[in-house]
Scaffold this motif. Structure first.
Motif, PDB file in Angstrom:
ATOM      1  N   VAL A 240      -8.916  29.379 -21.322  1.00  0.00           N
ATOM      2  CA  VAL A 240      -8.205  28.197 -21.832  1.00  0.00           C
ATOM      3  C   VAL A 240      -6.806  28.177 -21.218  1.00  0.00           C
ATOM      4  N   ILE A 241      -6.418  27.041 -20.656  1.00  0.00           N
ATOM      5  CA  ILE A 241      -5.159  26.958 -19.916  1.00  0.00           C
ATOM      6  C   ILE A 241      -3.960  26.991 -20.858  1.00  0.00           C
TER       7      ILE A 241
ATOM      8  N   LEU B 115      -4.065   6.279 -13.848  1.00  0.00           N
ATOM      9  CA  LEU B 115      -5.172   7.225 -13.776  1.00  0.00           C
ATOM     10  C   LEU B 115      -4.818   8.312 -12.777  1.00  0.00           C
ATOM     11  N   GLN B 116      -4.904   9.567 -13.215  1.00  0.00           N
ATOM     12  CA  GLN B 116      -4.735  10.699 -12.304  1.00  0.00           C
ATOM     13  C   GLN B 116      -6.107  11.292 -12.008  1.00  0.00           C
ATOM     14  N   VAL B 117      -6.413  11.459 -10.728  1.00  0.00           N
ATOM     15  CA  VAL B 117      -7.693  12.021 -10.294  1.00  0.00           C
ATOM     16  C   VAL B 117      -7.439  13.415  -9.742  1.00  0.00           C
ATOM     17  N   VAL B 118      -7.987  14.420 -10.429  1.00  0.00           N
ATOM     18  CA  VAL B 118      -7.785  15.821 -10.063  1.00  0.00           C
ATOM     19  C   VAL B 118      -9.115  16.403  -9.594  1.00  0.00           C
ATOM     20  N   GLY B 119      -9.127  17.015  -8.416  1.00  0.00           N
ATOM     21  CA  GLY B 119     -10.348  17.629  -7.899  1.00  0.00           C
ATOM     22  C   GLY B 119     -10.407  17.560  -6.393  1.00  0.00           C
TER      23      GLY B 119
ATOM     24  N   ASP C 200      -0.745  23.796 -12.834  1.00  0.00           N
ATOM     25  CA  ASP C 200      -0.546  22.358 -12.654  1.00  0.00           C
ATOM     26  C   ASP C 200      -1.568  21.553 -13.453  1.00  0.00           C
ATOM     27  N   MET C 201      -2.778  22.090 -13.552  1.00  0.00           N
ATOM     28  CA  MET C 201      -3.812  21.433 -14.350  1.00  0.00           C
ATOM     29  C   MET C 201      -3.379  21.340 -15.806  1.00  0.00           C
ATOM     30  N   GLY C 202      -2.786  22.415 -16.321  1.00  0.00           N
ATOM     31  CA  GLY C 202      -2.312  22.410 -17.700  1.00  0.00           C
ATOM     32  C   GLY C 202      -1.297  21.317 -17.945  1.00  0.00           C
ATOM     33  N   HIS C 203      -0.382  21.155 -17.007  1.00  0.00           N
ATOM     34  CA  HIS C 203       0.640  20.099 -17.131  1.00  0.00           C
ATOM     35  C   HIS C 203      -0.025  18.729 -17.169  1.00  0.00           C
TER      36      HIS C 203
END
Length: 231
Positions: free
Chosen positions: A110-111, A161-165, A197-200
């Motif tokens: 868990v982040i 919209l933020q696209v992460v991946g 950064d994902m956590g943020h």
């Protein structure tokens, strides 16, 4: 326990089940299913407007054969169990007692703990997280940006919209998705990001989207959202 995943060239049951039966007939063999893969492939084929061909039929026959010759089958959801039972031909009917459901558990770290989540009114916008070289993610986002995002922006012109991946693979490059995302108003493309950064990003977003058009099993990105307090 033989894990039935179709992400490689040869599944584990296909490689080992016959020899295990022959050499150790007293052994109890359990097949654990990650999803009902022939149904996933059929949904993908139909969504692309193609007719269901021999590839789907061959995969279905192999998959159902492994279930039938196992002593017991573990499925990841009740829906998958029902899907397998309904797919079996009459000659290979299996009683429900030969199935158990083993629910998916979020196994990654868990982040950040839930108590560190920001309140809903402190967050803004939507977020998508997923490897965009995976066809399930790739086609879902392409559909979402083309068909859904314009309607969202008409209703909420300031929505983001933020696209992460990762978009670095050949499948993503050939699809034109990156160009489509960059041309869409309000969309930020972050690519692959580290956990910090994902956590943020997860703490800043208001809603997590998972516009999956075809899948079986469990949509694991939803558990990523749930354990971090994101609707």
């Amino acid at each position: 326990v033989l894990c039935l995943w179709f992400w490689g060239k040869q599944s584990v049951p296909q490689r080992y089940m016959r020899s295990l039966r022959n050499k150790m007939p007293q052994l109890k063999l359990v097949v654990m299913s990650d999803d009902v893969h022939h149904q996933r492939l059929q949904l993908e084929t139909e969504d692309a407007g193609r007719s269901v061909g021999t590839e789907v039929k061959t995969l279905k026959e192999e998959e159902l054969r492994h279930y039938f010759y196992a002593d017991h089958v573990l499925t990841i959801s009740e829906v998958d169990k029902a899907g397998i039972i309904s797919s079996l031909p009459t000659s290979r009917a299996m009683h429900e007692s030969r199935f158990s459901t083993l629910r998916h558990v979020y196994a990654d770290g868990v982040i950040f703990p839930l108590e560190r989540s920001k309140s809903f009114d402190q967050r803004n916008g939507l977020i998508f997280v997923g490897n965009l070289n995976n066809p399930t993610n790739l086609y879902s986002m392409r559909w979402f940006i083309r068909e859904v995002w314009p309607q969202v922006r008409r209703a909420e012109p300031r929505m983001t919209l933020q696209v992460v991946g990762s978009l670095d693979g050949e499948s993503a490059r050939r699809s034109g998705l990156l160009e489509l995302l960059r041309a869409s108003p309000g969309v930020t493309v972050s690519g692959y990001v580290a956990d910090s950064d994902m956590g943020h990003s997860l703490q800043q977003a208001r809603v997590f989207i998972a516009p999956i058009r075809w899948a079986t099993g469990i949509v694991t990105k939803q558990t990523l959202a749930h354990v971090h307090g994101l609707p």
